[in-house]
Scaffold this motif. Structure first.
Motif, mmCIF file in Angstrom:
data_model
loop_
_atom_site.group_PDB
_atom_site.id
_atom_site.type_symbol
_atom_site.label_atom_id
_atom_site.label_comp_id
_atom_site.label_asym_id
_atom_site.label_seq_id
_atom_site.Cartn_x
_atom_site.Cartn_y
_atom_site.Cartn_z
ATOM 1 N N VAL A 42 0.701 -1.215 0.032
ATOM 2 C CA VAL A 42 0.034 -0.049 -0.001
ATOM 3 C C VAL A 42 0.888 1.155 -0.056
ATOM 4 O O VAL A 42 0.428 2.216 -0.177
ATOM 5 C CB VAL A 42 -1.038 0.102 1.173
ATOM 6 N N ASP A 43 2.211 1.158 0.462
ATOM 7 C CA ASP A 43 3.031 2.220 0.197
ATOM 8 C C ASP A 43 4.392 1.860 0.066
ATOM 9 O O ASP A 43 4.743 0.936 0.460
ATOM 10 C CB ASP A 43 2.890 3.171 1.353
ATOM 11 N N VAL A 44 5.274 2.404 -0.411
ATOM 12 C CA VAL A 44 6.847 2.285 -0.900
ATOM 13 C C VAL A 44 7.674 3.517 -0.678
ATOM 14 O O VAL A 44 7.214 4.452 -1.051
ATOM 15 C CB VAL A 44 6.898 1.617 -2.371
ATOM 16 N N LYS A 45 8.721 3.551 -0.393
ATOM 17 C CA LYS A 45 9.706 4.481 -0.328
ATOM 18 C C LYS A 45 11.154 3.828 -0.222
ATOM 19 O O LYS A 45 11.236 2.679 0.323
ATOM 20 C CB LYS A 45 9.778 5.233 1.225
ATOM 21 N N SER A 46 12.218 4.439 -0.987
ATOM 22 C CA SER A 46 13.253 4.108 -1.112
ATOM 23 C C SER A 46 14.354 4.953 -0.560
ATOM 24 O O SER A 46 14.192 6.240 -0.787
ATOM 25 C CB SER A 46 13.569 3.313 -2.401
ATOM 26 N N THR A 47 15.676 4.589 -0.693
ATOM 27 C CA THR A 47 16.629 5.650 -0.364
ATOM 28 C C THR A 47 17.378 6.007 -1.857
ATOM 29 O O THR A 47 18.529 6.073 -1.841
ATOM 30 C CB THR A 47 17.757 5.047 0.680
ATOM 31 N N ALA A 48 16.606 6.499 -2.413
ATOM 32 C CA ALA A 48 17.184 7.249 -3.885
ATOM 33 C C ALA A 48 17.835 8.666 -3.672
ATOM 34 O O ALA A 48 17.075 9.233 -2.563
ATOM 35 C CB ALA A 48 15.889 7.036 -5.021
ATOM 36 N N THR A 49 18.519 8.814 -4.304
ATOM 37 C CA THR A 49 19.044 10.337 -4.157
ATOM 38 C C THR A 49 18.191 11.281 -5.003
ATOM 39 O O THR A 49 18.405 12.563 -4.764
ATOM 40 C CB THR A 49 20.413 10.371 -4.546
ATOM 41 N N SER A 59 6.087 3.287 -8.152
ATOM 42 C CA SER A 59 5.012 2.943 -9.238
ATOM 43 C C SER A 59 5.404 1.184 -9.490
ATOM 44 O O SER A 59 4.414 0.660 -10.028
ATOM 45 C CB SER A 59 5.204 3.734 -10.470
ATOM 46 N N MET A 60 6.408 0.682 -9.399
ATOM 47 C CA MET A 60 6.650 -0.625 -9.912
ATOM 48 C C MET A 60 6.031 -1.562 -8.616
ATOM 49 O O MET A 60 5.761 -2.845 -9.106
ATOM 50 C CB MET A 60 8.007 -1.015 -10.101
ATOM 51 N N PHE A 61 6.269 -1.055 -7.305
ATOM 52 C CA PHE A 61 5.510 -1.954 -6.460
ATOM 53 C C PHE A 61 4.333 -1.898 -5.756
ATOM 54 O O PHE A 61 3.743 -2.690 -5.212
ATOM 55 C CB PHE A 61 6.646 -1.802 -5.464
ATOM 56 N N LEU A 62 3.734 -0.570 -5.848
ATOM 57 C CA LEU A 62 2.647 -0.214 -5.240
ATOM 58 C C LEU A 62 1.099 -0.996 -6.003
ATOM 59 O O LEU A 62 1.105 -1.199 -7.034
ATOM 60 C CB LEU A 62 2.194 1.338 -5.663
ATOM 61 N N GLY A 63 0.659 -1.695 -5.029
ATOM 62 C CA GLY A 63 -0.144 -2.536 -5.495
ATOM 63 C C GLY A 63 -0.085 -3.925 -5.668
ATOM 64 O O GLY A 63 -0.965 -4.896 -5.781
#
Length: 108
Positions: A42-49, A59-63
């Motif tokens: 239901v939500d995703v966050k990454s340590t991208a710069t 967008s690739m993982f949500l849902g």
């Protein structure tokens, strides 16, 4: 913000030495909030710069389903993401699925 039937898991991986993520964070992390009733992200966050990178990964993982490892998700990352962190995304995804599986077995 998140319902009581959600859990938070983090997958991590090493990135290449020439990656800005390595310089800033040392490792690459993807955090997932997962609905345990539906096994759905239901939500995703990454340590991208760069913000757009984090949004693209989201967008690739949500849902997506998270009840097991899906080769189709790995294939989508390989087909769509051409940044230096491609391999790290896949490894972090596998790590998070492993952790989520352990959480489901232990608590649900």
């Amino acid at each position: 913000m998140y319902k009581k039937n959600t859990v938070y898991v983090v997958g991590h991986a090493k990135t290449s030495n020439d990656n800005a993520i390595t310089e800033q964070f040392k490792l690459f992390f993807i955090s997932f909030v997962i609905d345990t009733d539906l096994d759905e992200v239901v939500d995703v966050k990454s340590t991208a710069t760069i913000d757009i990178t984090s949004e693209f990964i989201k967008s690739m993982f949500l849902g997506q389903k998270f009840d097991r490892y899906y080769k189709e998700i790995e294939d989508e990352v390989k087909r769509r993401y051409f940044g230096t962190s491609q391999r790290a995304i896949i490894v972090a995804y596998k790590d998070a699925v492993k952790k989520y599986t352990e959480v489901k077995q232990r608590y649900y």
